[in-house]
Design an enzyme around this catalytic site. Structure first.
Site, PDB file in Angstrom:
ATOM      1  N   LYS A  75       0.950  -1.243   0.087  1.00 58.88           N
ATOM      2  CA  LYS A  75      -0.003   0.017  -0.162  1.00 58.88           C
ATOM      3  C   LYS A  75       0.796   1.218  -0.096  1.00 58.88           C
ATOM      4  CE  LYS A  75      -1.924  -1.882   3.698  1.00 58.88           C
ATOM      5  NZ  LYS A  75      -2.800  -2.169   4.964  1.00 58.88           N
ATOM      6  N   ASP A 135      15.475  -0.726   0.185  1.00 60.76           N
ATOM      7  CA  ASP A 135      15.954  -0.923   1.164  1.00 60.76           C
ATOM      8  C   ASP A 135      17.044  -2.083   0.721  1.00 60.76           C
ATOM      9  OD1 ASP A 135      17.159  -1.282   3.638  1.00 60.76           O
ATOM     10  OD2 ASP A 135      15.500  -2.065   4.872  1.00 60.76           O
ATOM     11  N   LYS A 153      17.700   3.864   0.244  1.00 61.41           N
ATOM     12  CA  LYS A 153      18.556   3.876   1.472  1.00 61.41           C
ATOM     13  C   LYS A 153      20.217   3.754   1.091  1.00 61.41           C
ATOM     14  CE  LYS A 153      15.320   3.000   4.798  1.00 61.41           C
ATOM     15  NZ  LYS A 153      15.199   1.782   5.820  1.00 61.41           N
ATOM     16  N   PHE A 179      14.866   3.983  10.028  1.00 54.71           N
ATOM     17  CA  PHE A 179      13.675   3.392   9.520  1.00 54.71           C
ATOM     18  C   PHE A 179      12.821   4.964   9.525  1.00 54.71           C
ATOM     19  CE2 PHE A 179       9.453   2.411  10.569  1.00 54.71           C
ATOM     20  CZ  PHE A 179       9.030   1.207   9.477  1.00 54.71           C
ATOM     21  N   ASP A 191       4.605   3.195   6.565  1.00 55.62           N
ATOM     22  CA  ASP A 191       4.089   3.290   7.860  1.00 55.62           C
ATOM     23  C   ASP A 191       5.052   2.604   8.630  1.00 55.62           C
ATOM     24  OD1 ASP A 191       4.340   0.306   6.486  1.00 55.62           O
ATOM     25  OD2 ASP A 191       3.202  -0.355   8.166  1.00 55.62           O
ATOM     26  N   ARG A 229       1.071   6.768   7.534  1.00 57.47           N
ATOM     27  CA  ARG A 229       1.305   6.839   6.152  1.00 57.47           C
ATOM     28  C   ARG A 229       0.682   8.057   5.723  1.00 57.47           C
ATOM     29  NH1 ARG A 229       2.085   1.777   4.009  1.00 57.47           N
ATOM     30  NH2 ARG A 229       0.866  -0.209   5.206  1.00 57.47           N
TER      31      ARG A 229
HETATM   32  P1  5GP Z   1      13.635  -4.186   0.236  1.00 60.21           P
HETATM   33  O1  5GP Z   1      12.760  -5.452  -0.180  1.00 60.21           O
HETATM   34  O2  5GP Z   1      14.165  -3.307  -0.766  1.00 60.21           O
HETATM   35  O3  5GP Z   1      14.590  -4.697   1.465  1.00 60.21           O
HETATM   36  O4  5GP Z   1      12.235  -3.347   1.193  1.00 60.21           O
HETATM   37  C1  5GP Z   1      11.491  -2.596   0.779  1.00 60.21           C
HETATM   38  C2  5GP Z   1      10.101  -2.897   1.666  1.00 60.21           C
HETATM   39  O5  5GP Z   1      10.384  -2.726   3.097  1.00 60.21           O
HETATM   40  C3  5GP Z   1       9.398  -1.417   1.311  1.00 60.21           C
HETATM   41  O6  5GP Z   1       8.403  -1.682   0.401  1.00 60.21           O
HETATM   42  C4  5GP Z   1       8.758  -1.306   2.603  1.00 60.21           C
HETATM   43  O7  5GP Z   1       7.736  -1.776   2.716  1.00 60.21           O
HETATM   44  C5  5GP Z   1       9.758  -1.709   3.664  1.00 60.21           C
HETATM   45  N1  5GP Z   1      10.798  -0.890   4.207  1.00 60.21           N
HETATM   46  C6  5GP Z   1      11.921  -0.715   4.095  1.00 60.21           C
HETATM   47  N2  5GP Z   1      12.560   0.494   4.598  1.00 60.21           N
HETATM   48  C7  5GP Z   1      11.531   0.844   5.387  1.00 60.21           C
HETATM   49  C8  5GP Z   1      11.431   2.177   6.037  1.00 60.21           C
HETATM   50  O8  5GP Z   1      12.484   2.943   6.352  1.00 60.21           O
HETATM   51  N3  5GP Z   1      10.228   2.479   6.521  1.00 60.21           N
HETATM   52  C9  5GP Z   1       9.093   1.885   6.267  1.00 60.21           C
HETATM   53  N4  5GP Z   1       8.057   2.321   6.799  1.00 60.21           N
HETATM   54  N5  5GP Z   1       9.049   0.852   5.465  1.00 60.21           N
HETATM   55  C10 5GP Z   1      10.369   0.155   5.052  1.00 60.21           C
END
Ligand code: 5GP
Ligand code: MG
Length: 183
Positions: free
Chosen positions: A43, A103, A131, A153, A160, A166
């Site tokens: 979302k 991330d 990041k 974070f 969220d 959000r």
């Molecule tokens: P990745 O698969 O790139 O490691 O992570 C992506 C997903 O992790 C994002 O779509 C999100 O849902 C969550 N995420 C990663 N870092 C953050 C952050 O700093 N804040 C929030 N709210 N969600 C994060």
């Protein structure tokens, strides 16, 4: 709600200015495409989608995908799956996947691999925030990055913490007390 923030990392103005620039860039890059389809991962990226598509000056369609991540305890064991979509066929479409945040890059890699199985003409990715250090990641890099941010974070503008925050208009870091002191 805003009082729960320790720091504002990106203001509403920063985000809207950058979204406008990205929309302009995307409009140039896809100028010769008649089949642009912008896909938003639910979302978190809904708010980014709503802003960016209004700065794309080409005919286009958009739709949504829900990706569920089953956590097996450790990050490395996460196995994402597509649980729902809002579109019938993407055959021959130029798909631009928009995501709120990058991330590790695992979510975007999974989503692009899945999109490639749908008979699309092309697929590119756009994230609002990445990041820092993502360039060193083994995952493919996004084609468009709004901002590179420190490895903290963050919440707001779709992102969220336990489904809340959000609707913040900015992106920021929560006060440690909200997490119970740990990030
Ligand atoms: P990745 O698969 O790139 O490691 O992570 C992506 C997903 O992790 C994002 O779509 C999100 O849902 C969550 N995420 C990663 N870092 C953050 C952050 O700093 N804040 C929030 N709210 N969600 C994060
Ligand atoms: Mg997400």
């Amino acid at each position: 709600m805003y009082k729960d923030l320790e720091e504002i990392m990106l203001t509403e103005e920063d985000i809207l200015k950058r979204t406008k620039e990205l929309g302009r860039q995307i409009s140039q890059d896809y100028a010769s495409s008649n089949n642009l389809f912008v896909m938003s991962v639910l979302k978190g990226s809904v708010i980014f989608l709503a802003d960016i598509v209004r700065h794309i000056t080409l005919p286009m369609k958009y739709g949504f995908v829900t990706i569920s991540t089953y956590k097996g305890g450790m990050r490395a064991q996460e196995k994402p799956t597509v649980v729902n979509t809002t579109f019938p066929s993407l055959e021959g479409m130029d798909v631009l996947l928009v995501e709120d945040i990058l991330d590790s890059g695992a979510t975007i890699r999974f989503a692009t691999d899945w999109i490639k199985t749908l008979g699309v003409a092309s697929v590119r990715t756009c994230v609002l925030v990445a990041k820092e250090g993502y360039e060193n990641s083994k995952f493919p890099h996004p084609d468009y990055v709004g901002f590179e941010i420190p490895n903290r974070f963050v919440v707001g503008y779709g992102l969220d913490y336990q489904e809340k925050y959000r609707n913040l208009r900015c992106i920021g870091i929560l006060k440690p007390a909200i997490y119970g002191g740990t990030e």
